[in-house]
Design an enzyme around this catalytic site. Structure first.
Site, mmCIF file in Angstrom:
data_model
loop_
_atom_site.group_PDB
_atom_site.id
_atom_site.type_symbol
_atom_site.label_atom_id
_atom_site.label_comp_id
_atom_site.label_asym_id
_atom_site.label_seq_id
_atom_site.Cartn_x
_atom_site.Cartn_y
_atom_site.Cartn_z
ATOM 1 N N MET A 266 -10.223 46.629 -23.979
ATOM 2 C CA MET A 266 -11.634 47.010 -24.020
ATOM 3 C C MET A 266 -12.497 45.889 -23.462
ATOM 4 S SD MET A 266 -13.823 49.270 -24.772
ATOM 5 C CE MET A 266 -15.509 48.959 -24.317
ATOM 6 N N GLU B 226 -10.168 45.062 -16.857
ATOM 7 C CA GLU B 226 -11.238 44.762 -17.832
ATOM 8 C C GLU B 226 -12.201 43.732 -17.246
ATOM 9 O OE1 GLU B 226 -11.228 46.909 -20.068
ATOM 10 O OE2 GLU B 226 -9.142 47.504 -19.790
HETATM 11 N N1 HT7 Z 1 -13.119 51.305 -21.464
HETATM 12 C C1 HT7 Z 1 -12.006 51.217 -22.350
HETATM 13 C C2 HT7 Z 1 -11.832 52.475 -23.071
HETATM 14 C C3 HT7 Z 1 -11.263 52.307 -24.440
HETATM 15 C C4 HT7 Z 1 -11.340 53.268 -25.418
HETATM 16 C C5 HT7 Z 1 -11.891 54.507 -25.437
HETATM 17 C C6 HT7 Z 1 -11.802 55.252 -26.610
HETATM 18 C C7 HT7 Z 1 -11.138 54.761 -27.696
HETATM 19 C C8 HT7 Z 1 -10.573 53.496 -27.683
HETATM 20 C C9 HT7 Z 1 -10.673 52.745 -26.523
HETATM 21 N N2 HT7 Z 1 -10.211 51.536 -26.230
HETATM 22 C C10 HT7 Z 1 -10.596 51.271 -24.948
HETATM 23 C C11 HT7 Z 1 -10.738 50.861 -21.667
HETATM 24 C C12 HT7 Z 1 -10.835 50.752 -20.209
HETATM 25 O O1 HT7 Z 1 -10.768 51.744 -19.502
HETATM 26 O O2 HT7 Z 1 -11.026 49.696 -19.691
HETATM 27 ZN ZN ZN Z 2 -11.705 50.897 -17.837
#
Ligand code: HT7
Ligand code: ZN
Length: 873
Positions: free
Chosen positions: A264, A299
């Site tokens: 994330m 990321e």
């Molecule tokens: N943008 C991030 C998405 C993501 C996410 C979405 C829903 C639930 C949990 C999650 N953990 C990360 C990951 C990315 O695309 O970079």
């Molecule tokens: Zn992403």
């Protein structure tokens, strides 16, 4: 649950400029105080002054406006909101809530992972931390203060720069962070734990000195180097290729063991599934090393494509995800092998996105409605979205595309925008009209390109008739034709590229690839001055996410396989050839692989010219799932039987060549995850897999030795997988030895579970059911669930689709158990059942019945309900 529609988007009536958060952290009971600077949004239509804040699973203790506490009668609390009536145009709102991280098994909001506390706010997790306008178009500046026990949580992190740090009188400590960049709430993060870090530095092109830190549990400190090197490569590459520099003084990455997805991109504080950080040659495979490089880069790239410029609403998710996947694909292509990377990306798209586009959850890259946004982090939004960006790059060419991305980054910096805004930048920078191209964002479904060719030897002309066909998808019975780039070359009988001249053009161009632009249902083209009947190399580089259909002779495919300079085209030629042989073997169990096919395979295997990683891709048989996707009705047993038989035949008939390849590619140097070494290992282990399929005695001896040596995890796990599949005496002791060696390493144990779950041997389901009771198995850890349940249901079609429905029952039971704990993971698993219409009548009934059983359960989550109900609509 009701769907949310894109057409209902309205700008927020209130904005929040500044957020001051104070956390008193405790796994049982965390206190969160929030102070929000709220004002009316001048760009929104004026309402009656009602402010409705999102909030879920919060125990509210206090609400105050401009310092005056409100009485309970002055606000309304509902399970998902806090509503205040007739608020002023500008005011400070203070709230105090309690939350319970250790009870949070959904892993959204603030939760406990091992001994740490961490957050996951995308998409709508921030509302489980405090009351807020939890939508991406509300961008605020954050100051975050963390208070916690100093022994238990010596490291306290949040977004931005550390601005204060002190001990409190009660023995706890306090750390404050300030993030100067306005951001949506989904990018908020905090971490508390007993962590150690490796540290490095990066100086940006304009001279900013950035501290880079990777935080892990202390015993993992010796496996962070690859992640750090990857980060520095990504930072350098984004400057070179997109002119993007990092913008804070510190960039932090934290590895956690309980995580729903890969990683994330929280501003300045990325939180990662530890699978995408931790790697040492003896614990991680080549795939792991490459995955880490790709995800770290992804990321990091989000800092511009996602954080500085974010999405107006969640329907625009592909604005950041499609673009960032495109960026990480290009990064990996530049730092590794472009041809191999493209083949891997196409393989992934065909394995996941094409089936999604052809199933009950099909949706456009920019969806029109959702019940639960977590269900829309899909291959369509991510990978097809990346293909749309790639097509625009192809249509504009490299210079104009760079001009367009520069324009995008300057025009929209600091704003929350739409995919339409992105395309407008492509148009404005290039002067091209992409009106029709926009349909790719709004229309679901994978187009088929039917191509017919006629060569007129007398006139020296080569005519093409190209037809687009797009099948209806749920809710979209009628389709419109798409604007797409078709990259093509014509090869002469020696495999050389011809110079191309279209009828009406004054001169021929240089020999090589030509980009044709298609816009209509039907396109006719005629190349002139074509001296011999050519072999067309179509859709080079997979220039558009379509299914090309051209009736090649086997001889033409053999020519492409040997001579085409385009990696995708060579790989595709091999796949069509393999598929033809397999189709014949599925139809007739007595059929054998034709001699000329075996010889072509031998030729490719011993070709000294080709990149080994590409050879490994080219020589891998299409997967059982892929073969099923090509059939009207999936023949589960026929596919498994034919594929196993072809593997065995090739292993028997090419034993000597395979042994040579194995020996020639053995590692002579210490392990390194370089493209060349990775390619050699891939080819070596592929050769071993053919030998093992044939029961070759020398192959078995080599496999045993490779497992016993266990020098690196790539070779060790490849050997273990083959020994387990080989069966008999081989599997159990190898599994036991592996477990003994690695029982304290969760990421390696995941592999141990997966190997057992994906074994093609009969009785695998019983083994998997047994493993559910293993002391190392837990439904609360998503990596473990994926490694056992996910692997069995998605990577073992022959056993999952057992004709008695036992696999389906097993999955439905797990979904029902998981749904109350972690709805996101439950809903994702359930997707393995939803394409039931693709199977025979018996399996259809069994699969559907399991979906109905899930739907009949009390209190299903929105996530699981949406997937299950769409599956039976
Ligand atoms: N943008 C991030 C998405 C993501 C996410 C979405 C829903 C639930 C949990 C999650 N953990 C990360 C990951 C990315 O695309 O970079
Ligand atoms: Zn992403």
């Amino acid at each position: 649950p009701h769907p949310i529609h894109r057409r209902d988007y309205r700008p927020p009536e209130f904005l929040i400029d500044h957020v001051d958060l104070r956390f008193e952290l405790d796994p049982d009971r965390t206190r969160v105080e929030a102070s929000l600077q709220v004002r009316r949004n001048p760009a929104a239509t004026r309402g009656d002054g009602t402010l409705r804040l999102d909030g879920e699973q919060l125990d509210l203790e206090e609400v105050a406006i401009d310092g005056h506490s409100l009485l309970p009668a002055e606000y309304r609390v509902e399970p998902d909101s806090l509503t205040l009536q007739r608020v002023p145009d500008r005011f400070r709102l203070d709230t105090r809530v309690r939350i319970h991280p250790n009870l949070n098994t959904a892993l959204e909001g603030l939760y406990q992972s091992g001994d740490m506390l961490c957050t996951q706010c995308e998409a709508e997790g921030f509302r489980r931390i405090t009351y807020f306008l939890d939508r991406p178009d509300v961008m605020a500046r954050y100051r975050t203060t963390l208070v916690a026990d100093r022994d238990r949580f010596p490291v306290l992190l949040s977004n931005g720069n550390r601005v204060e740090e002190r001990l409190l009188e009660d023995g706890r400590h306090l750390v404050s962070w300030e993030d100067p960049f306005p951001k949506p709430s989904y990018l908020f993060a905090l971490i508390a734990g007993d962590l150690s870090a490796i540290e490095d530095r990066f100086t940006t092109a304009s001279g900013r000195d950035v501290v880079l830190q990777i935080f892990v549990e202390p015993h993992n400190l010796d496996r962070c180097d690859h992640a750090m090197q990857s980060l520095k490569k990504a930072m350098w590459w984004d400057e070179e290729r997109f002119g993007r520099e990092y913008d804070l003084d510190v960039y932090m990455i934290v590895a956690v063991s309980h995580f729903n997805m890969g990683a994330m991109e929280n501003k300045g504080l990325n939180v990662f599934n530890d699978k995408f950080v931790l790697a040492r040659p003896d614990t991680a495979t080549d795939d792991d090393f490459q995955g880490i490089e790709g995800v770290i880069a992804h990321e990091y790239f989000h800092n511009w494509s996602g954080n500085r410029i974010t999405c107006r609403d969640w329907f625009q998710l592909s604005l950041k995800e499609g673009f960032t996947v495109y960026r990480d694909q290009e990064f990996s292509a530049d730092v590794g092998s472009r041809g191999v990377k493209r083949v891997a990306d196409v393989r992934l798209l065909q394995a996941h996105q094409f089936p999604e586009d052809n199933g009950p959850m099909a949706h456009p890259v920019r969806p029109d409605a959702y019940v639960e946004i977590n269900n829309f982090y899909t291959a369509t939004v991510y990978n097809k979205g990346a293909e749309l960006v790639r097509m625009q790059a192809t249509l504009l060419g490299p210079e104009l595309f760079r001009k367009a991305t520069d324009l995008y980054f300057t025009r929209h910096d600091g704003h929350a925008v739409t995919t339409d805004d992105f395309v407008a930048c492509m148009e404005d920078a290039s002067g091209r009209d992409l009106m029709q191209f926009r349909r790719w964002y709004s229309q679901a479904g994978t187009p088929c390109l039917h191509i017919e060719a006629t060569y007129d030897a007398e006139r020296g002309s080569y005519s093409l008739l190209i037809r687009q066909e797009i099948a209806p998808t749920p809710g979209e019975p009628e389709k419109d034709p798409l604007h797409l780039p078709l990259a093509i070359a014509l090869l002469d009988p020696q495999g050389r590229e011809l110079a191309l001249r279209l009828e009406g053009e004054p001169n021929a161009g240089d020999p090589g690839t030509r980009i044709l632009e298609l816009r209509n249902w039907e396109t006719r083209l005629c190349f002139v001055d074509v001296p011999v009947r050519p072999v067309p190399s179509l859709l080079r580089g997979f220039s558009a996410p379509v299914q090309p259909r051209f009736d090649y002779d086997d001889a033409d495919l053999l020519l492409l396989l040997r001579h085409d300079s385009d990696g995708y085209s060579r790989w595709n030629a091999a796949r069509i050839l393999m598929q033809r042989v397999l189709s014949a073997m599925i139809a007739d169990p007595a059929a054998e692989a034709p001699g000329r096919f075996v010889e072509a395979f031998r030729g490719a295997l011993t070709d000294p010219e080709t990149d080994k990683a590409l050879l490994a891709e080219v020589l891998t048989l299409p997967s059982e799932s892929f073969l099923g996707d090509q059939m009207e009705t999936v023949d589960v047993e026929g596919i498994h039987r034919a594929r196993t038989a072809l593997k065995r035949m090739l292993g028997e008939r090419l034993a000597e060549a395979l042994l040579r390849v194995y020996l020639d590619n053995a590692d002579t140097e210490p392990y390194a995850p370089t493209p060349d070494a990775i390619g050699r290992r891939a080819l070596k282990n592929l050769a071993l897999s053919y030998l093992m399929a044939a029961g070759n005695a020398q192959g078995l001896a080599l496999c045993r030795a490779q497992f016993a040596d266990g020098g690196n995890m790539t070779d060790a796990i490849a050997a273990l997988r083959l020994l387990v599949d080989h069966g008999g005496e081989e599997g159990p002791p190898a599994l036991e030895a592996f477990y003994r060696r690695w029982s304290k390493e969760p990421l390696v144990l995941d592999k141990w579970f997966s190997v057992q779950a994906t074994s093609s041997r009969e009785g695998t389901l019983e083994v998997v059911i047994g493993l559910l009771q293993h002391p190392d198995f837990s439904l609360r850890n998503p990596n473990r669930v994926r490694s056992l349940v996910g692997a069995f249901c998605t990577a073992n079609p022959a056993r999952f689709h057992a004709g008695d429905g036992s696999g389906y029952r097993f999955l439905a039971d797990r979904v029902l158990e998981l749904d109350p704990l972690n709805p996101q993971i439950a809903a994702r698993l359930l997707k393995a059942l939803i394409r039931w219409r693709r199977y025979d009548a018996g399996r259809q009934t069994l699969m559907r019945a399991e979906i109905e059983r899930i739907l009949a359960a009390d209190e299903l989550s929105r996530d699981t309900f949406e997937v299950a109900s769409k599956a039976v609509e």
